[in-house]
Design a protein around this motif. Structure first.
Motif, PDB file in Angstrom:
ATOM      1  N   THR A  92       0.847  -1.200   0.000  1.00 36.76           N
ATOM      2  CA  THR A  92       0.000   0.000   0.000  1.00 36.76           C
ATOM      3  C   THR A  92       0.881   1.249   0.000  1.00 36.76           C
ATOM      4  O   THR A  92       2.041   1.197   0.417  1.00 36.76           O
ATOM      5  N   PHE A 114       3.816   0.340   2.807  1.00 35.53           N
ATOM      6  CA  PHE A 114       3.484  -0.715   3.761  1.00 35.53           C
ATOM      7  C   PHE A 114       3.302  -2.020   2.998  1.00 35.53           C
ATOM      8  O   PHE A 114       2.696  -2.035   1.916  1.00 35.53           O
ATOM      9  N   GLY A 154       1.893  -5.950   3.427  1.00 36.23           N
ATOM     10  CA  GLY A 154       1.097  -6.856   4.260  1.00 36.23           C
ATOM     11  C   GLY A 154       1.264  -8.275   3.763  1.00 36.23           C
ATOM     12  O   GLY A 154       1.235  -8.521   2.556  1.00 36.23           O
ATOM     13  N   CYS A 181      -7.408  -1.748   2.411  1.00 35.03           N
ATOM     14  CA  CYS A 181      -7.626  -3.181   2.702  1.00 35.03           C
ATOM     15  C   CYS A 181      -8.815  -3.453   3.628  1.00 35.03           C
ATOM     16  O   CYS A 181      -9.202  -4.607   3.803  1.00 35.03           O
ATOM     17  N   LEU A 234      -7.079 -11.550  12.120  1.00 31.56           N
ATOM     18  CA  LEU A 234      -8.331 -10.852  11.834  1.00 31.56           C
ATOM     19  C   LEU A 234      -9.322 -11.798  11.171  1.00 31.56           C
ATOM     20  O   LEU A 234      -8.928 -12.585  10.299  1.00 31.56           O
ATOM     21  N   LEU A 247     -11.958  -5.997   3.435  1.00 33.08           N
ATOM     22  CA  LEU A 247     -11.976  -7.420   3.794  1.00 33.08           C
ATOM     23  C   LEU A 247     -12.661  -7.650   5.148  1.00 33.08           C
ATOM     24  O   LEU A 247     -12.945  -8.775   5.538  1.00 33.08           O
ATOM     25  N   ASN A 279      -4.415   5.422   2.107  1.00 35.85           N
ATOM     26  CA  ASN A 279      -3.440   4.319   2.077  1.00 35.85           C
ATOM     27  C   ASN A 279      -3.907   3.138   1.193  1.00 35.85           C
ATOM     28  O   ASN A 279      -4.113   2.022   1.679  1.00 35.85           O
TER      29      ASN A 279
HETATM   30  C1  LIG Z   1      -0.166  -3.245   3.966  1.00 32.43           C
HETATM   31  C2  LIG Z   1      -1.477  -3.384   4.670  1.00 32.43           C
HETATM   32  C3  LIG Z   1      -2.169  -4.572   4.568  1.00 32.43           C
HETATM   33  C4  LIG Z   1      -3.399  -4.740   5.212  1.00 32.43           C
HETATM   34  N1  LIG Z   1      -4.055  -5.927   5.097  1.00 32.43           N
HETATM   35  C5  LIG Z   1      -5.240  -6.076   5.705  1.00 32.43           C
HETATM   36  C6  LIG Z   1      -5.961  -7.307   5.587  1.00 32.43           C
HETATM   37  O1  LIG Z   1      -5.537  -8.248   4.938  1.00 32.43           O
HETATM   38  N2  LIG Z   1      -7.150  -7.406   6.229  1.00 32.43           N
HETATM   39  C7  LIG Z   1      -7.671  -6.398   6.973  1.00 32.43           C
HETATM   40  O2  LIG Z   1      -8.745  -6.555   7.543  1.00 32.43           O
HETATM   41  N3  LIG Z   1      -7.003  -5.221   7.115  1.00 32.43           N
HETATM   42  C8  LIG Z   1      -5.815  -5.046   6.511  1.00 32.43           C
HETATM   43  N4  LIG Z   1      -5.142  -3.858   6.640  1.00 32.43           N
HETATM   44  C9  LIG Z   1      -5.670  -2.828   7.558  1.00 32.43           C
HETATM   45  C10 LIG Z   1      -6.621  -1.806   6.924  1.00 32.43           C
HETATM   46  O3  LIG Z   1      -6.160  -1.386   5.667  1.00 32.43           O
HETATM   47  C11 LIG Z   1      -6.715  -0.554   7.837  1.00 32.43           C
HETATM   48  O4  LIG Z   1      -5.445  -0.034   8.028  1.00 32.43           O
HETATM   49  C12 LIG Z   1      -7.348  -0.880   9.165  1.00 32.43           C
HETATM   50  O5  LIG Z   1      -8.681  -1.234   8.936  1.00 32.43           O
HETATM   51  C13 LIG Z   1      -7.291   0.285  10.169  1.00 32.43           C
HETATM   52  O6  LIG Z   1      -7.777   1.447   9.644  1.00 32.43           O
HETATM   53  P1  LIG Z   1      -9.312   1.966   9.780  1.00 32.43           P
HETATM   54  O7  LIG Z   1      -9.617   1.943  11.244  1.00 32.43           O
HETATM   55  O8  LIG Z   1      -9.278   3.324   9.169  1.00 32.43           O
HETATM   56  O9  LIG Z   1     -10.170   0.986   9.031  1.00 32.43           O
HETATM   57  C14 LIG Z   1      -3.928  -3.682   6.007  1.00 32.43           C
HETATM   58  C15 LIG Z   1      -3.219  -2.477   6.076  1.00 32.43           C
HETATM   59  C16 LIG Z   1      -2.006  -2.326   5.435  1.00 32.43           C
HETATM   60  C17 LIG Z   1      -1.278  -1.026   5.544  1.00 32.43           C
END
Ligand SMILES: Cc1cc2nc3c(=O)[nH]c(=O)nc-3n(C[C@H](O)[C@H](O)[C@H](O)COP(=O)(O)O)c2cc1C
Length: 265
Positions: free
Chosen positions: A30, A121, A123, A62, A92, A65, A37
């Motif tokens: 990302t 970033f 993941g 992301c 998760l 999901l 992001n």
């Molecule tokens: C590189 C990367 C990979 C991610 N992969 C996932 C994932 O596979 N599943 C998921 O539920 N959240 C994933 N996230 C987290 C969400 O993108 C997000 O950062 C998280 O929901 C917290 O932010 P929010 O509270 O604004 O939703 C990932 C974040 C990053 C930066």
């Protein structure tokens, strides 16, 4: 002489993309310099784990999901790690495109690319649903074992017997307090008979556990009777005099305790 191999950026990209596609785990990159992001890259494993094609999800955050049963506390850990530019590993509950849930063990790392003077970033997603369901099943067995190790035998509306067997360690005491207080609260019992005949070692822990239980039941308006303590137990560091002081009645057997209750009523 050492041979120097030079790849053009194009070859390098194609080469690394192929390598990343061979990795069994999902990989997502990302770009935090862009609004929200968004995903700028996903590998084949990510597509097969989630059921989404790269085309569909490129440019999205992301979080698509996540769903109803995703733990907010775990998501908060990811958000906080992103804010602090730290790595994090969480489990998760995520949802595939066909809406079926799966357990995603997500490891997320901040990667700084000096050539671009830019942070990304990465993941890594692993589908750990099998392990997770084993863990959940094992938890269920443990709970069942705990219920079986603290059985309640109601004798009448007001009297309940708790026959204990095996060993009671501090964890089991905690379960006993929790279950007894919930039971007394629900059933409004007045007398609780705790039978220790099947207890292997009646030691200091059992002694202090009984005193604590007595205090708990007193607060709840119930009485504790202890049965099954052999006279020899007194030697095994349980001071029966201490029980008397705290107004805990003790009897050699459950039958004797019941006879005494009947005689009084
Ligand atoms: C590189 C990367 C990979 C991610 N992969 C996932 C994932 O596979 N599943 C998921 O539920 N959240 C994933 N996230 C987290 C969400 O993108 C997000 O950062 C998280 O929901 C917290 O932010 P929010 O509270 O604004 O939703 C990932 C974040 C990053 C930066």
């Amino acid at each position: 002489m050492e041979k120097k191999i030079h790849y053009s950026t194009k070859i390098k990209d194609a080469f690394f993309r192929q390598v990343i596609d061979y990795v069994g785990a999902g990989v997502v990159i990302t770009d935090p310099s862009m609004p929200d992001n968004p995903i700028i890259y996903t590998n084949e494993a990510f597509e097969s784990i989630t059921g989404y094609s790269t085309k569909e999800i490129i440019g999205q955050n992301c979080r698509f999901l996540q769903g109803e049963k995703t733990s907010r506390a775990e998501v908060d850990k990811v958000r906080s790690a992103i804010e602090k530019e730290q790595s994090v590993t969480v489990e998760l509950l995520n949802y595939r495109k066909d809406e079926t849930p799966f357990w995603n063990e997500l490891s997320m790392y901040p990667i700084f690319v000096p050539d671009e003077d830019k942070l990304y970033f990465v993941g890594i997603q692993r589908d750990v649903s099998d392990r997770k369901s084993e863990e959940i099943r094992a938890e269920g067995y443990k709970e069942e074992a705990s219920l079986l190790s603290t059985p309640f035998v109601p004798i009448s509306e007001k009297i309940c017997i708790l026959p204990l067997v095996g060993n009671i360690d501090s964890k089991r005491w905690e379960e006993i307090y929790e279950r007894i207080s919930a039971h007394v609260y629900d059933h409004d019992e007045e007398i609780f008979i705790m039978d220790l005949q099947g207890i292997q070692t009646v030691n200091e822990d059992v002694h202090s556990g009984i005193l604590r239980l007595q205090k708990l039941l007193k607060v709840m308006g119930a009485r504790l009777l202890v049965t099954g303590l052999e006279p020899s137990t007194a030697k095994a560091s349980v001071h029966l005099a201490d029980f008397r002081k705290h107004q805990i009645s003790f009897f050699a057997s459950v039958q004797q305790a019941l006879d005494s209750i009947r005689a009084k009523h």
